[in-house]
Design a protein around this motif. Structure first.
Motif, mmCIF file in Angstrom:
data_model
loop_
_atom_site.group_PDB
_atom_site.id
_atom_site.type_symbol
_atom_site.label_atom_id
_atom_site.label_comp_id
_atom_site.label_asym_id
_atom_site.label_seq_id
_atom_site.Cartn_x
_atom_site.Cartn_y
_atom_site.Cartn_z
ATOM 1 N N ILE A 55 0.860 -1.181 0.000
ATOM 2 C CA ILE A 55 0.000 0.000 0.000
ATOM 3 C C ILE A 55 0.897 1.232 0.000
ATOM 4 O O ILE A 55 1.716 1.398 0.915
ATOM 5 C CB ILE A 55 -0.924 0.044 1.234
ATOM 6 N N ASP A 56 0.761 2.089 -1.012
ATOM 7 C CA ASP A 56 1.579 3.303 -1.041
ATOM 8 C C ASP A 56 0.926 4.414 -0.218
ATOM 9 O O ASP A 56 -0.133 4.209 0.391
ATOM 10 C CB ASP A 56 1.870 3.747 -2.476
ATOM 11 N N ALA A 57 1.549 5.587 -0.187
ATOM 12 C CA ALA A 57 1.072 6.676 0.670
ATOM 13 C C ALA A 57 -0.347 7.109 0.296
ATOM 14 O O ALA A 57 -1.184 7.343 1.173
ATOM 15 C CB ALA A 57 2.030 7.865 0.580
ATOM 16 N N ARG A 58 -0.624 7.214 -1.005
ATOM 17 C CA ARG A 58 -1.971 7.613 -1.427
ATOM 18 C C ARG A 58 -2.999 6.544 -1.079
ATOM 19 O O ARG A 58 -4.142 6.846 -0.739
ATOM 20 C CB ARG A 58 -2.000 7.889 -2.938
ATOM 21 N N GLY A 59 -2.574 5.293 -1.175
ATOM 22 C CA GLY A 59 -3.479 4.206 -0.808
ATOM 23 C C GLY A 59 -3.852 4.262 0.661
ATOM 24 O O GLY A 59 -5.013 4.047 1.033
ATOM 25 N N LYS A 60 -2.877 4.582 1.508
ATOM 26 C CA LYS A 60 -3.150 4.699 2.946
ATOM 27 C C LYS A 60 -4.083 5.869 3.233
ATOM 28 O O LYS A 60 -4.979 5.774 4.082
ATOM 29 C CB LYS A 60 -1.838 4.861 3.711
ATOM 30 N N GLN A 61 -3.877 6.971 2.518
ATOM 31 C CA GLN A 61 -4.755 8.128 2.689
ATOM 32 C C GLN A 61 -6.184 7.778 2.288
ATOM 33 O O GLN A 61 -7.149 8.173 2.957
ATOM 34 C CB GLN A 61 -4.247 9.303 1.854
ATOM 35 N N LEU A 62 -6.330 7.016 1.196
ATOM 36 C CA LEU A 62 -7.666 6.611 0.759
ATOM 37 C C LEU A 62 -8.334 5.712 1.794
ATOM 38 O O LEU A 62 -9.508 5.916 2.139
ATOM 39 C CB LEU A 62 -7.588 5.882 -0.585
ATOM 40 N N LEU A 63 -7.606 4.746 2.307
ATOM 41 C CA LEU A 63 -8.180 3.847 3.313
ATOM 42 C C LEU A 63 -8.585 4.618 4.563
ATOM 43 O O LEU A 63 -9.598 4.311 5.193
ATOM 44 C CB LEU A 63 -7.181 2.742 3.662
ATOM 45 N N ARG A 64 -7.797 5.627 4.907
ATOM 46 C CA ARG A 64 -8.126 6.454 6.062
ATOM 47 C C ARG A 64 -9.437 7.207 5.830
ATOM 48 O O ARG A 64 -10.295 7.279 6.720
ATOM 49 C CB ARG A 64 -6.969 7.425 6.335
ATOM 50 N N ARG A 65 -9.612 7.743 4.629
ATOM 51 C CA ARG A 65 -10.867 8.440 4.305
ATOM 52 C C ARG A 65 -12.041 7.465 4.305
ATOM 53 O O ARG A 65 -13.124 7.782 4.815
ATOM 54 C CB ARG A 65 -10.767 9.121 2.936
ATOM 55 N N MET A 66 -11.831 6.293 3.750
ATOM 56 C CA MET A 66 -12.900 5.286 3.708
ATOM 57 C C MET A 66 -13.318 4.881 5.119
ATOM 58 O O MET A 66 -14.507 4.693 5.406
ATOM 59 C CB MET A 66 -12.439 4.068 2.902
ATOM 60 N N HIS A 67 -12.319 4.752 6.001
ATOM 61 C CA HIS A 67 -12.631 4.399 7.388
ATOM 62 C C HIS A 67 -13.471 5.488 8.057
ATOM 63 O O HIS A 67 -14.451 5.191 8.751
ATOM 64 C CB HIS A 67 -11.337 4.179 8.170
ATOM 65 N N ARG A 68 -13.085 6.755 7.836
ATOM 66 C CA ARG A 68 -13.847 7.858 8.426
ATOM 67 C C ARG A 68 -15.275 7.908 7.872
ATOM 68 O O ARG A 68 -16.197 8.354 8.556
ATOM 69 C CB ARG A 68 -13.138 9.187 8.156
ATOM 70 N N GLN A 69 -15.460 7.429 6.663
ATOM 71 C CA GLN A 69 -16.774 7.438 6.037
ATOM 72 C C GLN A 69 -17.577 6.168 6.297
ATOM 73 O O GLN A 69 -18.658 6.000 5.748
ATOM 74 C CB GLN A 69 -16.616 7.663 4.526
ATOM 75 N N GLY A 70 -17.034 5.281 7.138
ATOM 76 C CA GLY A 70 -17.826 4.146 7.595
ATOM 77 C C GLY A 70 -17.418 2.776 7.107
ATOM 78 O O GLY A 70 -18.067 1.778 7.457
ATOM 79 N N ALA A 71 -16.371 2.662 6.313
ATOM 80 C CA ALA A 71 -15.949 1.356 5.811
ATOM 81 C C ALA A 71 -15.307 0.528 6.916
ATOM 82 O O ALA A 71 -14.602 1.051 7.773
ATOM 83 C CB ALA A 71 -14.970 1.513 4.644
ATOM 84 N N ALA A 81 -2.142 -5.492 8.787
ATOM 85 C CA ALA A 81 -2.825 -5.286 10.062
ATOM 86 C C ALA A 81 -2.314 -4.025 10.752
ATOM 87 O O ALA A 81 -3.095 -3.238 11.305
ATOM 88 C CB ALA A 81 -2.626 -6.501 10.969
ATOM 89 N N ALA A 82 -0.988 -3.817 10.723
ATOM 90 C CA ALA A 82 -0.415 -2.615 11.334
ATOM 91 C C ALA A 82 -0.893 -1.362 10.610
ATOM 92 O O ALA A 82 -1.158 -0.331 11.241
ATOM 93 C CB ALA A 82 1.113 -2.694 11.307
ATOM 94 N N THR A 83 -1.018 -1.438 9.293
ATOM 95 C CA THR A 83 -1.530 -0.304 8.523
ATOM 96 C C THR A 83 -2.956 0.033 8.929
ATOM 97 O O THR A 83 -3.313 1.199 9.128
ATOM 98 C CB THR A 83 -1.473 -0.609 7.013
ATOM 99 N N VAL A 84 -3.801 -1.005 9.060
ATOM 100 C CA VAL A 84 -5.187 -0.787 9.487
ATOM 101 C C VAL A 84 -5.229 -0.201 10.901
ATOM 102 O O VAL A 84 -6.045 0.673 11.201
ATOM 103 C CB VAL A 84 -5.985 -2.100 9.413
ATOM 104 N N ASP A 85 -4.332 -0.658 11.766
ATOM 105 C CA ASP A 85 -4.286 -0.117 13.126
ATOM 106 C C ASP A 85 -3.914 1.361 13.099
ATOM 107 O O ASP A 85 -4.460 2.160 13.870
ATOM 108 C CB ASP A 85 -3.283 -0.905 13.966
ATOM 109 N N GLN A 86 -2.998 1.749 12.204
ATOM 110 C CA GLN A 86 -2.634 3.158 12.065
ATOM 111 C C GLN A 86 -3.810 3.972 11.527
ATOM 112 O O GLN A 86 -4.127 5.048 12.041
ATOM 113 C CB GLN A 86 -1.426 3.305 11.128
ATOM 114 N N ILE A 87 -4.457 3.453 10.499
ATOM 115 C CA ILE A 87 -5.573 4.164 9.877
ATOM 116 C C ILE A 87 -6.716 4.384 10.863
ATOM 117 O O ILE A 87 -7.338 5.450 10.896
ATOM 118 C CB ILE A 87 -6.075 3.379 8.643
#
Length: 222
Positions: A55-71, A81-87
């Protein structure tokens, strides 16, 4: 290259990703997410990251936005797993289990009798990857040299580990180790879980852990 698959049920939609979430594929995932979210705003959406290898930097930013929007997210490897924990800012609970089905090992040519030792080694590797800057490991089944895992989890020392238990001997063993457990009734009744949970809590207290441990019931609904 990233494969994007959308699976829809009556109550939820799963977006399954396989490959590298990077470059132009970030835009493809965002378009898929927006399409799914807009088609039914009240529907639950889960993103399966088990097949993601990078997952690159933009991918992490997208996942973070998706999480805030309810995903919601489903992840497997320690790096994802560590990436998801950060997000999610430390909301990850990592569930693990060695499987009670011998055929899942036979498919890989591995004797089921090795499952407990393999599971113990994997758990040790996972914790060291999350907590040490670099490490080497020499075990009976696995060996690694000068391994670096990035990113590290948001939670310190690592996300909560919750272990699946089924066999009677596993309850006491996990209680001694001091991990929360989740259980399910595959054969028998709920009342038959009582002695096993009592064994888990007795082993928990005997090992000097505070409290009575954490017990969570998994109840599939069809």
């Amino acid at each position: 290259m990233l494969r994007i698959t959308t699976e829809q049920s009556k109550e939820s939609t799963k977006i399954k990703l396989e490959g590298k979430l990077a470059g132009v594929w970030v835009d493809e995932v965002e378009q898929t997410w927006q399409s799914v979210a807009q088609s039914n705003p009240r529907e639950s959406v889960f993103v399966d990251l088990c097949g993601v290898t990078f997952i690159d930097a933009r991918g992490k930013q997208l996942l973070r936005r998706m999480h805030r929007q309810g995903a919601g997210f489903r992840c497997c490897g320690p790096d994802i797993a560590a990436t998801v924990d950060q997000i999610s800012h430390g909301r990850l609970i990592f569930g693990v289990g060695r499987s009670g089905f011998p055929r899942t090992y036979q498919a890989y040519g591995i004797p089921y009798a090795e499952s407990q030792e393999r599971f113990a080694e994997t758990l040790e590797i996972l914790k060291r990857a999350w907590t040490e800057d670099s490490f080497s490991y020499e075990g009976k089944f696995y060996s690694f040299h000068n391994i670096h895992l990035v990113p590290k989890p948001y939670q310190k020392p690592h996300p909560e580990l919750r272990l699946a238990v089924n066999s009677p001997d596993s309850f006491a063993a996990v209680g001694t180790l001091g991990y929360p457990i989740f259980v399910a009734v595959r054969i028998g009744t709920l009342s038959e879980l009582g002695p096993n949970i009592a064994s888990y809590r007795a082993a928990w207290r005997a090992a000097g852990h505070p409290g009575n441990g954490g017990v969570y019931l998994r109840a599939p609904v069809y």
